[in-house]
Design an enzyme around this catalytic site. Structure first.
Site, PDB file in Angstrom:
ATOM      1  CB  SER A  30      -6.980 -45.641 -35.120  1.00 39.54           C
ATOM      2  OG  SER A  30      -7.743 -44.740 -34.362  1.00 39.54           O
ATOM      3  CE  LYS A  34       0.167 -41.574 -27.968  1.00 44.99           C
ATOM      4  NZ  LYS A  34      -1.148 -40.881 -27.955  1.00 44.99           N
ATOM      5  N   GLY A  92      -9.971 -38.784 -33.964  1.00 44.79           N
ATOM      6  CA  GLY A  92     -10.516 -37.812 -33.022  1.00 44.79           C
ATOM      7  C   GLY A  92      -9.538 -37.493 -31.906  1.00 44.79           C
ATOM      8  CG  ASP A  93      -6.759 -35.312 -29.296  1.00 40.99           C
ATOM      9  OD1 ASP A  93      -6.871 -34.433 -28.421  1.00 40.99           O
ATOM     10  OD2 ASP A  93      -5.821 -36.137 -29.294  1.00 40.99           O
ATOM     11  CG  ASN A 127     -13.604 -41.290 -25.234  1.00 35.40           C
ATOM     12  OD1 ASN A 127     -14.561 -42.040 -25.121  1.00 35.40           O
ATOM     13  ND2 ASN A 127     -12.508 -41.630 -25.871  1.00 35.40           N
ATOM     14  CE  LYS A 136      -5.188 -43.756 -37.468  1.00 35.04           C
ATOM     15  NZ  LYS A 136      -5.888 -42.544 -36.980  1.00 35.04           N
ATOM     16  CE  LYS A 138      -3.062 -35.605 -31.180  1.00 33.29           C
ATOM     17  NZ  LYS A 138      -3.335 -36.972 -30.705  1.00 33.29           N
ATOM     18  CD  GLN A 177      -0.489 -40.041 -32.126  1.00 28.14           C
ATOM     19  OE1 GLN A 177      -0.877 -39.204 -31.330  1.00 28.14           O
ATOM     20  NE2 GLN A 177      -0.988 -41.256 -32.166  1.00 28.14           N
ATOM     21  CB  THR A 235      -7.604 -43.786 -25.409  1.00 24.10           C
ATOM     22  OG1 THR A 235      -7.539 -43.562 -26.827  1.00 24.10           O
ATOM     23  CG2 THR A 235      -6.416 -43.106 -24.750  1.00 24.10           C
TER      24      THR A 235
END
Length: 436
Positions: free
Chosen positions: A383, A114, A165-166, A240, A90, A126, A111, A209
């Site tokens: 998410s 995290k 998204g990123d 964002n 993820k 990622k 990630q 986020t």
């Protein structure tokens, strides 16, 4: 155990001479967990670290697409499926001209840790492409996304790998990607998150986020008998994450006085006006330089006037620094200015914005520092709730999701704070996050 860690790092340096960000991230994590390794010799016996620093799978592919002039363009796509020990991969998808394999290896590694900090069963991954959506038409972006997904679709799925998204990938891009995925797979499932609401998206995902970072910050300050109310805060970025950090800060009674983009930064002592920011960045896609036309008392500093060795946005004296733009935007020189200004808290909202020597300097000078892998976990938390909704076809309300996000971010702070204390590093949230 230091010798064991050094051995792993030296071997990795021989394998990864062109991936400095990845090496930086691994070095930071491995050195910080030595107290845990000394109490858990099984980690060495089972070669756990050797396995953790190697991604399970690296996918790299070409992405040909046709621009509006009929010319064929070719970009490079990536997906690094780093670790699925506790659940499917993820992690976000980033479209930016500067990305390389190094970018996604370090982001995928971060990630993994995290995601493990949440109470949810998700692994780390990622990906993205060296494609720049800025200046492209909607049709060009659509054609690129469709070409990108025509390869990626075979590697992802709702129980395998779930991209989100990123940077450079918002609801528009996710919508194009999901449309192509659905066509190729003939399946409407939760293989991507961050989708528009009408395509199975979730409330709060866009805000998650930024909001989550502020929920974490408030819990952190509360634990030190403090609060966000009336705090003056420097925020970087204008995308964002930064926007929603500032929006939620206002709700807590704080005053964000800076924001930035690739061309410079704004200092507005009366507080960044979010209506103007929305008009400039979300609606018109203009430079922040235009901000001072609406707020003449604000000050704009162009990036070409920055000091060569530091980011001038951190020169502003504030109570709290919340970097929300991109990686390595706070170096050692910036850290020295931040400490000199009397800042008490540095709370990382973007992915790895502080360099290792900057983090070390903060900790040595009693700055209360919160690492990004804990602070910006809100996006992945929401998410997973989107994935759950897609699986059950039972959406949650905005209020329910916001409550779950708030409670999860509080839990992450408590968990890493207690872990740091348990290993003799009270208030060192870097150690706490990496061990936890």
């Amino acid at each position: 155990m230091q010798e064991y860690v050094n051995k792993i790092l030296n071997e990795l340096k021989l394998k990864e001479p062109y991936n400095p960000k990845f090496l930086e991230s691994v070095t930071d994590v491995l050195n910080s967990i030595i107290p845990y390794l000394e109490q858990t010799p099984k980690i060495k016996q089972l070669a756990i670290l050797e396995r953790i620093v190697e991604p399970e799978r690296v996918i790299m592919f070409r992405v040909p697409w046709v621009d509006d002039n009929g010319n064929i363009q070719v970009n490079r796509g990536y997906r690094v499926e780093f670790n699925s020990a506790i659940g499917p991969y993820k992690g976000g998808t980033r479209f930016h001209k500067s990305v390389t394999l190094d970018t996604f290896k370090f982001l995928g590694f971060e990630q993994t840790f995290k995601n493990a900090l949440t109470s949810l069963n998700i692994g780390g991954g990622k990906g993205g492409a060296d494609f720049d959506p800025h200046g492209k038409s909607d049709m060009e972006i659509m054609r690129f996304c469709q070409s990108f997904m025509s390869e990626l679709f075979r590697h992802i799925g709702d129980k395998t790998d779930i991209p989100a998204g990123d940077i450079g990938v918002g609801e528009r891009e996710i919508g194009y990607l999901f449309g192509m995925y659905k066509k190729l797979k003939n399946s409407f499932d939760g293989a991507l998150t961050g989708k528009p609401l009408e395509f199975g998206g979730s409330f709060c995902r866009v805000e998650a986020t930024g909001y989550g970072a502020v929920y974490f910050a408030e819990k952190m300050l509360n634990s030190h008998n403090d609060t966000l109310k009336d705090k003056i805060i420097a925020v970087s970025g204008a995308g964002n994450v930064a926007f929603h950090v500032m929006q939620k800060l206002y709700e807590f009674g704080a005053l964000p006085v800076t924001c930035s983009d690739s061309k410079g930064f704004i200092y507005d002592k009366d507080g960044i006006n979010l209506q103007i920011l929305t008009k400039l960045k979300k609606e018109s896609h203009k430079s922040l330089e235009e901000y001072i036309k609406f707020r003449p008392n604000a000050k704009y500093t162009s990036r070409d006037k920055f000091h060569k060795t530091r980011n001038d946005i951190w020169d502003i004296p504030v109570d709290i620094v919340m970097p929300s733009a991109t990686e390595n935007e706070i170096n050692l020189n910036d850290a020295k200015i931040i400490v000199k200004n009397g800042t008490k808290y540095v709370i990382e909202c973007s992915n790895m914005p502080s360099t290792p020597d900057a983090i070390k300097y903060f900790l040595e000078n009693n700055i209360l520092f919160a690492p990004s892998k804990a602070v910006n976990a809100g996006g992945v938390v929401t998410s997973v709730y989107e994935m759950s909704q897609n699986a059950s076809f039972a959406p949650l309300t905005k209020e329910e999701l916001d409550h779950k996000l708030k409670e999860e971010m509080k839990k992450i702070y408590i968990d890493i704070s207690l872990t740091a204390k348990e290993y003799g590093y009270e208030d060192n949230l870097v150690v706490g996050a990496n061990i936890k």
